[in-house]
Scaffold this motif. Structure first.
Motif, PDB file in Angstrom:
ATOM      1  N   GLY A 235      59.186   4.209 -42.428  1.00  0.00           N
ATOM      2  CA  GLY A 235      58.370   4.904 -41.386  1.00  0.00           C
ATOM      3  C   GLY A 235      58.541   6.138 -40.900  1.00  0.00           C
ATOM      4  O   GLY A 235      58.160   6.809 -40.087  1.00  0.00           O
ATOM      5  N   ALA A 236      59.151   7.083 -41.907  1.00  0.00           N
ATOM      6  CA  ALA A 236      59.274   8.557 -41.656  1.00  0.00           C
ATOM      7  C   ALA A 236      57.777   9.025 -42.084  1.00  0.00           C
ATOM      8  O   ALA A 236      57.068   8.815 -42.927  1.00  0.00           O
ATOM      9  CB  ALA A 236      60.411   9.168 -42.736  1.00  0.00           C
ATOM     10  N   VAL A 237      57.555  10.354 -41.520  1.00  0.00           N
ATOM     11  CA  VAL A 237      56.450  10.898 -41.446  1.00  0.00           C
ATOM     12  C   VAL A 237      56.776  12.435 -42.026  1.00  0.00           C
ATOM     13  O   VAL A 237      57.847  12.960 -41.408  1.00  0.00           O
ATOM     14  CB  VAL A 237      55.452  11.034 -40.167  1.00  0.00           C
ATOM     15  N   LEU A 238      56.348  13.007 -43.161  1.00  0.00           N
ATOM     16  CA  LEU A 238      56.548  14.270 -43.512  1.00  0.00           C
ATOM     17  C   LEU A 238      55.287  14.951 -43.584  1.00  0.00           C
ATOM     18  O   LEU A 238      54.350  14.471 -44.306  1.00  0.00           O
ATOM     19  CB  LEU A 238      57.282  14.341 -44.773  1.00  0.00           C
ATOM     20  N   VAL A 239      55.120  16.163 -42.997  1.00  0.00           N
ATOM     21  CA  VAL A 239      53.643  16.633 -42.877  1.00  0.00           C
ATOM     22  C   VAL A 239      53.613  18.244 -42.978  1.00  0.00           C
ATOM     23  O   VAL A 239      54.392  18.758 -42.481  1.00  0.00           O
ATOM     24  CB  VAL A 239      52.867  16.232 -41.750  1.00  0.00           C
ATOM     25  N   GLY A 240      52.591  18.761 -43.590  1.00  0.00           N
ATOM     26  CA  GLY A 240      52.429  20.378 -43.572  1.00  0.00           C
ATOM     27  C   GLY A 240      53.134  20.766 -45.026  1.00  0.00           C
ATOM     28  O   GLY A 240      53.515  20.139 -45.773  1.00  0.00           O
ATOM     29  N   ASP A 241      53.088  22.259 -44.824  1.00  0.00           N
ATOM     30  CA  ASP A 241      53.476  22.947 -45.976  1.00  0.00           C
ATOM     31  C   ASP A 241      55.152  23.241 -45.762  1.00  0.00           C
ATOM     32  O   ASP A 241      55.812  24.125 -45.093  1.00  0.00           O
ATOM     33  CB  ASP A 241      52.965  24.379 -45.857  1.00  0.00           C
ATOM     34  N   ILE A 242      55.702  21.977 -46.096  1.00  0.00           N
ATOM     35  CA  ILE A 242      57.430  22.155 -45.907  1.00  0.00           C
ATOM     36  C   ILE A 242      57.844  21.737 -47.237  1.00  0.00           C
ATOM     37  O   ILE A 242      57.425  21.316 -48.257  1.00  0.00           O
ATOM     38  CB  ILE A 242      57.737  21.052 -44.917  1.00  0.00           C
ATOM     39  N   THR A 243      59.123  22.184 -47.291  1.00  0.00           N
ATOM     40  CA  THR A 243      59.927  21.836 -48.444  1.00  0.00           C
ATOM     41  C   THR A 243      61.135  21.070 -48.206  1.00  0.00           C
ATOM     42  O   THR A 243      61.848  21.388 -47.178  1.00  0.00           O
ATOM     43  CB  THR A 243      60.433  23.183 -49.235  1.00  0.00           C
ATOM     44  N   ILE A 244      61.397  19.922 -49.063  1.00  0.00           N
ATOM     45  CA  ILE A 244      62.485  19.064 -48.760  1.00  0.00           C
ATOM     46  C   ILE A 244      63.543  19.210 -49.893  1.00  0.00           C
ATOM     47  O   ILE A 244      63.177  19.189 -50.930  1.00  0.00           O
ATOM     48  CB  ILE A 244      62.171  17.536 -48.448  1.00  0.00           C
ATOM     49  N   GLY A 245      64.726  19.607 -49.517  1.00  0.00           N
ATOM     50  CA  GLY A 245      65.601  20.202 -50.654  1.00  0.00           C
ATOM     51  C   GLY A 245      66.220  19.055 -51.378  1.00  0.00           C
ATOM     52  O   GLY A 245      66.224  17.846 -51.034  1.00  0.00           O
ATOM     53  N   ASP A 246      66.768  19.324 -52.551  1.00  0.00           N
ATOM     54  CA  ASP A 246      67.237  18.301 -53.289  1.00  0.00           C
ATOM     55  C   ASP A 246      68.334  17.469 -52.735  1.00  0.00           C
ATOM     56  O   ASP A 246      69.053  18.191 -52.051  1.00  0.00           O
ATOM     57  CB  ASP A 246      67.875  18.989 -54.648  1.00  0.00           C
ATOM     58  N   GLY A 247      68.394  16.152 -52.650  1.00  0.00           N
ATOM     59  CA  GLY A 247      69.402  15.323 -52.288  1.00  0.00           C
ATOM     60  C   GLY A 247      69.308  15.070 -51.033  1.00  0.00           C
ATOM     61  O   GLY A 247      70.180  14.651 -50.091  1.00  0.00           O
ATOM     62  N   ALA A 248      68.365  15.486 -50.079  1.00  0.00           N
ATOM     63  CA  ALA A 248      68.067  15.480 -48.872  1.00  0.00           C
ATOM     64  C   ALA A 248      67.746  13.826 -48.509  1.00  0.00           C
ATOM     65  O   ALA A 248      67.118  13.090 -49.138  1.00  0.00           O
ATOM     66  CB  ALA A 248      66.914  16.259 -48.255  1.00  0.00           C
ATOM     67  N   ARG A 249      68.104  13.630 -46.940  1.00  0.00           N
ATOM     68  CA  ARG A 249      68.032  12.188 -46.762  1.00  0.00           C
ATOM     69  C   ARG A 249      67.079  12.116 -45.314  1.00  0.00           C
ATOM     70  O   ARG A 249      67.623  12.748 -44.618  1.00  0.00           O
ATOM     71  CB  ARG A 249      69.259  11.433 -46.658  1.00  0.00           C
ATOM     72  N   ILE A 250      65.849  11.539 -45.347  1.00  0.00           N
ATOM     73  CA  ILE A 250      65.163  11.540 -44.300  1.00  0.00           C
ATOM     74  C   ILE A 250      65.323  10.044 -43.623  1.00  0.00           C
ATOM     75  O   ILE A 250      65.138   9.165 -44.309  1.00  0.00           O
ATOM     76  CB  ILE A 250      63.761  11.802 -44.394  1.00  0.00           C
ATOM     77  N   GLY A 251      65.948   9.899 -42.258  1.00  0.00           N
ATOM     78  CA  GLY A 251      66.267   8.639 -41.566  1.00  0.00           C
ATOM     79  C   GLY A 251      64.667   7.957 -41.348  1.00  0.00           C
ATOM     80  O   GLY A 251      63.945   8.663 -41.122  1.00  0.00           O
ATOM     81  N   ALA A 252      65.025   6.800 -41.135  1.00  0.00           N
ATOM     82  CA  ALA A 252      63.878   5.979 -40.692  1.00  0.00           C
ATOM     83  C   ALA A 252      63.362   6.490 -39.506  1.00  0.00           C
ATOM     84  O   ALA A 252      63.853   6.538 -38.452  1.00  0.00           O
ATOM     85  CB  ALA A 252      64.321   4.322 -40.668  1.00  0.00           C
ATOM     86  N   GLY A 253      61.836   6.431 -39.483  1.00  0.00           N
ATOM     87  CA  GLY A 253      61.240   6.849 -38.286  1.00  0.00           C
ATOM     88  C   GLY A 253      61.314   8.283 -37.821  1.00  0.00           C
ATOM     89  O   GLY A 253      60.535   8.683 -36.777  1.00  0.00           O
ATOM     90  N   ALA A 254      61.756   9.239 -38.576  1.00  0.00           N
ATOM     91  CA  ALA A 254      61.761  10.717 -38.454  1.00  0.00           C
ATOM     92  C   ALA A 254      60.267  11.226 -38.905  1.00  0.00           C
ATOM     93  O   ALA A 254      59.602  10.817 -39.660  1.00  0.00           O
ATOM     94  CB  ALA A 254      62.914  11.275 -39.320  1.00  0.00           C
ATOM     95  N   VAL A 255      60.174  12.402 -37.979  1.00  0.00           N
ATOM     96  CA  VAL A 255      58.880  13.124 -38.186  1.00  0.00           C
ATOM     97  C   VAL A 255      59.495  14.456 -38.422  1.00  0.00           C
ATOM     98  O   VAL A 255      59.969  15.114 -37.910  1.00  0.00           O
ATOM     99  CB  VAL A 255      57.992  12.947 -36.936  1.00  0.00           C
ATOM    100  N   VAL A 256      58.944  14.827 -39.694  1.00  0.00           N
ATOM    101  CA  VAL A 256      59.378  16.117 -40.100  1.00  0.00           C
ATOM    102  C   VAL A 256      58.338  17.124 -40.368  1.00  0.00           C
ATOM    103  O   VAL A 256      57.343  16.748 -41.178  1.00  0.00           O
ATOM    104  CB  VAL A 256      60.208  15.946 -41.615  1.00  0.00           C
ATOM    105  N   ARG A 257      58.615  18.200 -39.671  1.00  0.00           N
ATOM    106  CA  ARG A 257      57.345  19.297 -39.686  1.00  0.00           C
ATOM    107  C   ARG A 257      58.127  20.722 -40.023  1.00  0.00           C
ATOM    108  O   ARG A 257      57.350  21.652 -40.050  1.00  0.00           O
ATOM    109  CB  ARG A 257      56.758  19.359 -38.492  1.00  0.00           C
ATOM    110  N   GLN A 258      59.131  20.819 -40.559  1.00  0.00           N
ATOM    111  CA  GLN A 258      59.991  21.900 -40.865  1.00  0.00           C
ATOM    112  C   GLN A 258      60.877  21.673 -42.013  1.00  0.00           C
ATOM    113  O   GLN A 258      61.116  20.368 -42.616  1.00  0.00           O
ATOM    114  CB  GLN A 258      60.893  22.371 -39.880  1.00  0.00           C
ATOM    115  N   ASP A 259      61.039  22.607 -42.859  1.00  0.00           N
ATOM    116  CA  ASP A 259      61.923  22.669 -44.154  1.00  0.00           C
ATOM    117  C   ASP A 259      63.124  22.056 -43.773  1.00  0.00           C
ATOM    118  O   ASP A 259      63.928  22.136 -42.654  1.00  0.00           O
ATOM    119  CB  ASP A 259      62.091  24.082 -44.637  1.00  0.00           C
TER     120      ASP A 259
END
Length: 158
Positions: free
Chosen positions: A111-135
């Protein structure tokens, strides 16, 4: 496994070997009509499995999809590193023609949402339901918060 078992497993969406073989052939193909033919197969297959991967999406290696393509939307502009885990109902979307660039060995929870011109670094973990709009820095954990995203580094020396 028998042919019948293989067909039944594929029809449920649990076996996507053929999908990814065709996907990577298309990613490396130069001929227009071959790309279009493979795109038709991929779109129909992804739709059947309840997901979407845009024509221009680029993967360094086959992602780990524990629940298949069910509910996954990946923008045509997305770039995804090797051995990333993507759970069900994840959206990797675009804003103004720009989509996330995801590093290697990342985990994106259900259920995570990642949108826009962002960078997710190596080995990062995005939790369930998170909305990510920044690096997101490498090796960080992102959790959904009440009003903002909480970013915690997993490094012990921080």
């Amino acid at each position: 496994m028998s042919f019948r078992t293989d067909i039944l497993t594929w029809s449920k969406g649990d076996l996507m070997e053929t999908y990814w073989k065709v996907f990577f052939k298309r990613q490396n193909c130069q001929t227009g009509w071959k790309i279009d033919l493979m795109t038709v197969f991929l779109n129909r297959s992804a739709n059947k499995h309840g997901g979407y991967i845009g024509k221009g999406a680029w993967f360094k290696s086959r992602p780990r999809l524990p629940h298949g393509l069910h509910g996954i939307f990946i923008s045509r502009y997305a770039r995804i590193g090797q051995e990333c885990w993507i759970y069900q109902n994840v959206t990797i979307g675009e804003v103004h023609g720009k989509a996330p660039v995801i590093g290697d060995h990342c985990l994106i929870g259900a259920g995570a949402v990642l949108v826009g011109d962002i960078t997710i670094g190596d080995g990062a973990r995005i939790g369930a339901g998170a909305v990510v709009r920044q690096d997101v820095p490498a090796n960080a954990t992102v959790l959904p918060g009440d009003s903002q995203i909480l970013i915690r580094s997993s490094r012990k020396d921080v």
